[in-house]
Design a protein around this motif. Structure first.
Motif, PDB file in Angstrom:
ATOM      1  N   ILE A  38       0.833  -1.203   0.000  1.00 42.51           N
ATOM      2  CA  ILE A  38       0.000   0.000   0.000  1.00 42.51           C
ATOM      3  C   ILE A  38       0.868   1.253   0.000  1.00 42.51           C
ATOM      4  CG2 ILE A  38      -1.602   1.343   1.422  1.00 42.51           C
ATOM      5  CD1 ILE A  38      -2.882  -1.274   2.265  1.00 42.51           C
ATOM      6  N   VAL A  39       1.898   1.273   0.841  1.00 42.86           N
ATOM      7  CA  VAL A  39       2.779   2.441   0.913  1.00 42.86           C
ATOM      8  C   VAL A  39       3.504   2.657  -0.408  1.00 42.86           C
ATOM      9  CG1 VAL A  39       4.793   3.421   2.054  1.00 42.86           C
ATOM     10  CG2 VAL A  39       3.063   2.227   3.402  1.00 42.86           C
ATOM     11  N   ILE A  40       4.032   1.585  -1.000  1.00 40.32           N
ATOM     12  CA  ILE A  40       4.749   1.707  -2.271  1.00 40.32           C
ATOM     13  C   ILE A  40       3.813   2.211  -3.361  1.00 40.32           C
ATOM     14  CG2 ILE A  40       5.907   0.403  -4.089  1.00 40.32           C
ATOM     15  CD1 ILE A  40       7.057  -1.397  -1.920  1.00 40.32           C
ATOM     16  N   THR A  41       2.612   1.663  -3.437  1.00 33.36           N
ATOM     17  CA  THR A  41       1.667   2.065  -4.477  1.00 33.36           C
ATOM     18  C   THR A  41       1.261   3.529  -4.337  1.00 33.36           C
ATOM     19  OG1 THR A  41       0.811  -0.201  -4.517  1.00 33.36           O
ATOM     20  CG2 THR A  41      -0.538   1.496  -5.566  1.00 33.36           C
ATOM     21  N   SER A  42       1.228   4.026  -3.104  1.00 32.29           N
ATOM     22  CA  SER A  42       0.829   5.425  -2.910  1.00 32.29           C
ATOM     23  C   SER A  42       1.835   6.406  -3.496  1.00 32.29           C
ATOM     24  CB  SER A  42       0.642   5.706  -1.415  1.00 32.29           C
ATOM     25  OG  SER A  42       1.886   5.665  -0.731  1.00 32.29           O
ATOM     26  N   PHE A  43       3.062   5.962  -3.740  1.00 33.83           N
ATOM     27  CA  PHE A  43       4.091   6.827  -4.313  1.00 33.83           C
ATOM     28  C   PHE A  43       4.288   6.573  -5.807  1.00 33.83           C
ATOM     29  CE2 PHE A  43       5.364   6.771   0.189  1.00 33.83           C
ATOM     30  CZ  PHE A  43       5.403   8.131   0.424  1.00 33.83           C
ATOM     31  N   LYS A  44       3.377   5.838  -6.430  1.00 35.92           N
ATOM     32  CA  LYS A  44       3.442   5.579  -7.857  1.00 35.92           C
ATOM     33  C   LYS A  44       2.474   6.486  -8.604  1.00 35.92           C
ATOM     34  CE  LYS A  44       4.726   0.656  -7.690  1.00 35.92           C
ATOM     35  NZ  LYS A  44       4.349  -0.707  -8.129  1.00 35.92           N
ATOM     36  N   ASP A  46      -0.476   6.571 -11.694  1.00 37.42           N
ATOM     37  CA  ASP A  46      -1.491   5.611 -12.134  1.00 37.42           C
ATOM     38  C   ASP A  46      -0.984   4.735 -13.268  1.00 37.42           C
ATOM     39  OD1 ASP A  46      -3.299   6.457 -10.255  1.00 37.42           O
ATOM     40  OD2 ASP A  46      -4.308   7.884 -11.590  1.00 37.42           O
ATOM     41  N   THR A  47      -0.184   5.314 -14.155  1.00 40.75           N
ATOM     42  CA  THR A  47       0.377   4.531 -15.255  1.00 40.75           C
ATOM     43  C   THR A  47       1.294   3.439 -14.747  1.00 40.75           C
ATOM     44  OG1 THR A  47       0.256   6.471 -16.696  1.00 40.75           O
ATOM     45  CG2 THR A  47       1.692   4.662 -17.390  1.00 40.75           C
ATOM     46  N   ASP A  48       2.130   3.785 -13.769  1.00 38.08           N
ATOM     47  CA  ASP A  48       3.050   2.805 -13.203  1.00 38.08           C
ATOM     48  C   ASP A  48       2.302   1.721 -12.445  1.00 38.08           C
ATOM     49  OD1 ASP A  48       5.467   1.618 -12.529  1.00 38.08           O
ATOM     50  OD2 ASP A  48       5.754   2.868 -10.750  1.00 38.08           O
ATOM     51  N   VAL A  49       1.221   2.093 -11.760  1.00 42.01           N
ATOM     52  CA  VAL A  49       0.442   1.100 -11.025  1.00 42.01           C
ATOM     53  C   VAL A  49      -0.151   0.073 -11.974  1.00 42.01           C
ATOM     54  CG1 VAL A  49      -1.612   0.764  -9.605  1.00 42.01           C
ATOM     55  CG2 VAL A  49      -0.078   2.658  -9.121  1.00 42.01           C
ATOM     56  N   ILE A  50      -0.665   0.533 -13.105  1.00 42.51           N
ATOM     57  CA  ILE A  50      -1.313  -0.377 -14.051  1.00 42.51           C
ATOM     58  C   ILE A  50      -0.287  -1.223 -14.801  1.00 42.51           C
ATOM     59  CG2 ILE A  50      -2.753  -0.480 -16.120  1.00 42.51           C
ATOM     60  CD1 ILE A  50      -4.131   2.066 -15.133  1.00 42.51           C
ATOM     61  N   SER A  51       0.817  -0.609 -15.216  1.00 46.27           N
ATOM     62  CA  SER A  51       1.810  -1.330 -16.022  1.00 46.27           C
ATOM     63  C   SER A  51       2.725  -2.204 -15.169  1.00 46.27           C
ATOM     64  CB  SER A  51       2.654  -0.340 -16.829  1.00 46.27           C
ATOM     65  OG  SER A  51       3.319   0.576 -15.962  1.00 46.27           O
ATOM     66  N   PRO A  58       8.811   2.495  -6.943  1.00 49.42           N
ATOM     67  CA  PRO A  58       8.013   3.322  -7.862  1.00 49.42           C
ATOM     68  C   PRO A  58       8.888   3.848  -9.001  1.00 49.42           C
ATOM     69  CG  PRO A  58       7.652   3.971  -5.572  1.00 49.42           C
ATOM     70  CD  PRO A  58       8.819   3.042  -5.563  1.00 49.42           C
ATOM     71  N   ASN A  59       8.337   3.866 -10.189  1.00 52.58           N
ATOM     72  CA  ASN A  59       9.075   4.362 -11.358  1.00 52.58           C
ATOM     73  C   ASN A  59       8.123   5.154 -12.258  1.00 52.58           C
ATOM     74  OD1 ASN A  59      11.066   4.802 -13.278  1.00 52.58           O
ATOM     75  ND2 ASN A  59      10.658   2.854 -14.333  1.00 52.58           N
ATOM     76  N   PRO A  60       8.113   6.481 -12.122  1.00 54.49           N
ATOM     77  CA  PRO A  60       8.950   7.314 -11.248  1.00 54.49           C
ATOM     78  C   PRO A  60       8.349   7.454  -9.844  1.00 54.49           C
ATOM     79  CG  PRO A  60       7.561   8.700 -12.584  1.00 54.49           C
ATOM     80  CD  PRO A  60       7.262   7.281 -13.014  1.00 54.49           C
ATOM     81  N   PHE A  61       9.189   7.916  -8.908  1.00 53.55           N
ATOM     82  CA  PHE A  61       8.720   8.194  -7.561  1.00 53.55           C
ATOM     83  C   PHE A  61       7.896   9.477  -7.581  1.00 53.55           C
ATOM     84  CE2 PHE A  61       8.992   9.990  -3.336  1.00 53.55           C
ATOM     85  CZ  PHE A  61       8.782   8.891  -2.521  1.00 53.55           C
ATOM     86  N   SER A  62       6.669   9.407  -7.072  1.00 51.62           N
ATOM     87  CA  SER A  62       5.757  10.541  -7.175  1.00 51.62           C
ATOM     88  C   SER A  62       4.992  10.727  -5.869  1.00 51.62           C
ATOM     89  CB  SER A  62       4.764  10.324  -8.324  1.00 51.62           C
ATOM     90  OG  SER A  62       3.782  11.337  -8.354  1.00 51.62           O
ATOM     91  N   VAL A  63       4.830  11.973  -5.493  1.00 50.93           N
ATOM     92  CA  VAL A  63       4.009  12.321  -4.317  1.00 50.93           C
ATOM     93  C   VAL A  63       2.747  13.053  -4.756  1.00 50.93           C
ATOM     94  CG1 VAL A  63       5.957  12.375  -2.716  1.00 50.93           C
ATOM     95  CG2 VAL A  63       5.319  14.453  -3.968  1.00 50.93           C
ATOM     96  N   TYR A 244     -16.216   5.373 -13.142  1.00 43.86           N
ATOM     97  CA  TYR A 244     -15.711   4.663 -14.315  1.00 43.86           C
ATOM     98  C   TYR A 244     -14.209   4.448 -14.276  1.00 43.86           C
ATOM     99  CZ  TYR A 244     -20.304   6.082 -15.989  1.00 43.86           C
ATOM    100  OH  TYR A 244     -21.641   6.282 -16.109  1.00 43.86           O
ATOM    101  N   SER A 245     -13.520   5.046 -13.347  1.00 34.78           N
ATOM    102  CA  SER A 245     -12.077   4.872 -13.230  1.00 34.78           C
ATOM    103  C   SER A 245     -11.671   5.052 -11.773  1.00 34.78           C
ATOM    104  CB  SER A 245     -11.324   5.884 -14.105  1.00 34.78           C
ATOM    105  OG  SER A 245     -11.588   7.211 -13.673  1.00 34.78           O
ATOM    106  N   THR A 246     -10.538   4.457 -11.443  1.00 34.77           N
ATOM    107  CA  THR A 246     -10.038   4.527 -10.079  1.00 34.77           C
ATOM    108  C   THR A 246      -8.595   4.993 -10.101  1.00 34.77           C
ATOM    109  OG1 THR A 246     -11.486   2.734  -9.352  1.00 34.77           O
ATOM    110  CG2 THR A 246      -9.582   3.238  -7.973  1.00 34.77           C
ATOM    111  N   HIS A 247      -8.281   6.029  -9.341  1.00 34.95           N
ATOM    112  CA  HIS A 247      -6.905   6.485  -9.185  1.00 34.95           C
ATOM    113  C   HIS A 247      -6.298   5.717  -8.013  1.00 34.95           C
ATOM    114  CE1 HIS A 247      -7.461   9.740 -12.071  1.00 34.95           C
ATOM    115  NE2 HIS A 247      -8.613  10.005 -11.475  1.00 34.95           N
ATOM    116  N   PHE A 248      -5.603   4.632  -8.365  1.00 36.08           N
ATOM    117  CA  PHE A 248      -5.138   3.714  -7.334  1.00 36.08           C
ATOM    118  C   PHE A 248      -4.163   4.381  -6.372  1.00 36.08           C
ATOM    119  CE2 PHE A 248      -6.351   0.985 -10.899  1.00 36.08           C
ATOM    120  CZ  PHE A 248      -7.185   0.089 -10.265  1.00 36.08           C
ATOM    121  N   SER A 249      -3.299   5.225  -6.869  1.00 38.56           N
ATOM    122  CA  SER A 249      -2.316   5.865  -5.998  1.00 38.56           C
ATOM    123  C   SER A 249      -3.002   6.770  -4.968  1.00 38.56           C
ATOM    124  CB  SER A 249      -1.314   6.671  -6.831  1.00 38.56           C
ATOM    125  OG  SER A 249      -1.992   7.650  -7.618  1.00 38.56           O
ATOM    126  N   ILE A 250      -4.058   7.456  -5.373  1.00 44.12           N
ATOM    127  CA  ILE A 250      -4.781   8.331  -4.444  1.00 44.12           C
ATOM    128  C   ILE A 250      -5.509   7.500  -3.393  1.00 44.12           C
ATOM    129  CG2 ILE A 250      -6.620  10.033  -4.246  1.00 44.12           C
ATOM    130  CD1 ILE A 250      -5.894  11.056  -6.986  1.00 44.12           C
TER     131      ILE A 250
END
Length: 284
Positions: A38-44, A46-51, A58-63, A244-250
């Protein structure tokens, strides 16, 4: 001078100890790995989470997810405050009502005590969802809809707290209470100055269970909290998912924020419970 030689552990004992450590390691990883994910995904992104959903870094690391939550688009900090207030209020009410009811059932003699205790235990066998409509009608008639009173008071008279504390009070030695009565202390003074201090382990445990139960409640707040700004954290987090969509990182960033108070509570209360258990009992 006598030298102490270390006791050798036999082969079967080493195997049992190794198997125990392996089992504990598996259990610990089962609990910790979802939190780490959960912590790692929160810093990704949405594109990185899906791919790359299973990537460690995280690639890239994002806040950006935390920035979105802090921007006020969703009142997550208001939800956090609402949950803290509601859970704390219900915990205080439960400790007060359950401790008094449990002490009466454990120590006082009155007609119908066993029957009343049986009725209380019987309510534990009833599924909580059955009380949904009656509780809703009571809250509505009291004018508490869309207020924190609606998510704090109805669950504050649960049977579990009375049962849990009553069993603890029964196990306490009666010698101290009898000595206090000889000195002229009444039931109220004995309860406040003798029984409650001895019951710190049980009270701490019940406080944690009550707080977490209210904190994690999802179904009841949905029915009684109508305004988005009055939601508690759990139903509020569901608002972070789109139709219709979910922002997993949020969503994961919101889950991280929701877990911080719980982790802090456990880290503080664990030490308190251990110290209370170690220091409780009859001292000479």
């Amino acid at each position: 001078m006598t030298t102490l030689t270390p006791r050798r552990v036999s082969g079967p004992a080493r195997l049992r100890r190794g198997a125990l450590y392996a089992a504990l390691t598996i259990v610990a990883l089962t609990i910790i790995l979802p939190l780490v994910w959960i912590v790692i995904t929160s810093f990704k992104t949405d594109t990185d989470v899906i791919s790359n959903p299973y990537s460690i870094l995280p690639n890239p690391f994002s806040v950006d997810a935390y920035g979105t939550l802090a921007s006020g688009q969703q009142p997550i900090f208001r939800w956090l405050l609402n949950s803290l207030v509601a859970a704390t209020l219900q915990t205080v009410i439960v400790l007060v009502t359950a401790s008094m009811g449990a002490y009466a059932l454990a120590r006082l003699d009155f007609t119908g005590k066993k029957f009343i205790f049986g009725l209380i235990i019987g309510t534990l066998l009833v599924p909580p969802v059955i009380f949904l409509i009656p509780n809703y009608l009571i809250v509505q008639n009291l004018g508490w809809l869309d207020t924190l009173w609606a998510v704090s008071v109805p669950g504050a008279a649960g049977a579990f707290g009375i049962f849990f504390l009553r069993q603890f009070f029964v196990g306490l030695p009666t010698e101290i209470e009898e000595a206090a009565r000889i000195d002229g202390a009444g039931d109220i003074r004995i309860f406040l100055q003798i029984v409650l201090p001895l019951a710190k382990p049980a009270l701490s445990t019940l406080a944690i269970l009550t707080f977490l139960g209210n904190w994690n409640d999802f179904l009841w707040p949905i029915y009684v909290l109508l305004s988005p700004e009055n939601l508690t954290l759990q139903p509020g987090l569901s608002q972070l998912q789109g139709a219709y969509s979910t922002h997993f990182s949020i969503v994961m960033a919101g889950a991280v924020i929701a877990s911080v108070p719980v982790l802090v509570l456990f880290s503080l209360a664990q030490k308190q419970i251990v110290e209370s258990v170690a220091s409780s009992g009859v001292k000479g």
